[in-house]
Scaffold this active site. Structure first.
Site: not given
Ligand code: NAD
Length: 289
Positions: A52, A96, A119
């Site tokens: 990422k 994460q 997200d």
């Protein structure tokens, strides 16, 4: 032969669009920034975070890495989120997953400001998605819709079957398909007669993690199939490979299918970057003049 929908190529062009959008924001004095928080040393998570961060650099997005020890307590993580929520130079916050067992992931994710929740997991964004009122959309479902859009123009009345009902893939993709006025059936491990249901689908999205679950006889002639599954399997000779949820070699009578790897996967990260830029643009619009 079924068309292969090239997720890698589509991700490249989305990345190029994102780069252009970043340049436009820079011209207005904003550098989009994504904060990525990793708690502990899970090797798979390390790989995802590294990827990422590298992709952010390619798009011109500033990334801020927070690597915290595995014994970090929930209060400290929440305090970090509060600081980032209040920092106008941070536009996206990504925690994460998985988090260590002693941390309540739900409580942590709920703390992220919905406007920075790239997200799309915050209940406010989930609610917006289900009411069709904007908000940040989870990256994998967003990528799936872009892949589908490359082969389907008008979804109205099409039969869509989603296999898998997770909060990160199955449910949000069902909401997005419903928004386009497809007729959506969501199925899961307890669904009875799944092959018969799947065979009715004009659009079949398989998101289960069950390797090669979807066989040729499950798929209608001319259907569009999105294979979300990613499972690492090891054969008798010790060779490992990544396989999807579909027995792709049996699906040549489909109209189009996404390969694994090279289908949904590359679009997920590209959509994360696109979401970060959307969050940065929205922050500009919500600033007092
Ligand atoms: P999950 O484990 O949270 O959910 C799986 C769902 O599939 C459940 O609803 C379960 O009921 C259903 N299911 C499992 N086995 C089934 C079976 N035999 N028949 C019918 N339904 C079944 O998984 P998830 O997080 O939604 O991920 C699903 C798959 O997609 C995994 O392989 C994951 O690695 C992959 N994935 C890929 C990406 C990507 O970027 N390509 C992103 C997220 C998830």
């Amino acid at each position: 032969m079924a068309q292969r929908i090239d997720g890698k190529a589509m991700a490249r062009s989305l990345l190029a669009e994102t780069r252009d959008a970043v340049a436009q924001l820079e011209a207005r004095g904003i550098t989009p920034a994504l904060a990525v928080v990793l708690v502990g040393e899970d090797p798979a998570s390390e790989v995802y975070v590294g990827r990422k961060v590298r992709e952010c650099a390619k798009a011109g997005i500033r990334s801020i890495e927070h690597r915290l020890p595995a014994d970090t307590d929930e209060a400290a993580l929440i305090a970090l989120i509060d600081t980032m929520n209040a920092d106008a130079t941070v536009h996206g916050i990504l925690i994460q997953l998985p988090l260590p067992a002693h941390i309540d992931a739900g409580r942590v994710l709920d703390r992220i400001a919905p406007a920075k929740d790239v997200d799309g997991f915050h209940p406010v964004n989930v609610g917006r998605l289900s009411t069709g009122t904007g908000g940040l959309v989870p990256c994998t479902p967003l990528g799936i819709m872009k892949l589908l859009d490359s082969v389907i123009e008008d979804y109205r009345g099409l039969d869509a079957v989603v296999i898998g009902k997770s909060n990160i893939v199955g449910k949000p993709v069902a909401m997005l398909l419903l928004e386009r006025e497809a007729t959506v059936t969501v199925t899961h491990i307890e669904t009875r007669g799944l092959p018969d249901i799947a065979r009715k689908a004009d659009i079949l999205v398989a998101a289960t993690g069950a390797p090669h679950l979807v066989r040729g006889y499950w798929v209608k002639e001319g259907a569009v199939v999105i294979d979300v599954g990613i499972t690492r399997v090891t054969d008798h000779d010790g060779h490992t490979q990544i396989v999807g949820d579909c027995a792709t070699h049996e699906l040549e009578h489909a109209r189009a299918i996404t390969p694994v790897p090279g289908g949904v996967g590359p679009m997920t990260i590209a959509c994360l970057l696109a979401n970060t830029v959307s969050a940065a643009s929205a922050s500009l619009e919500s600033e007092p003049a």
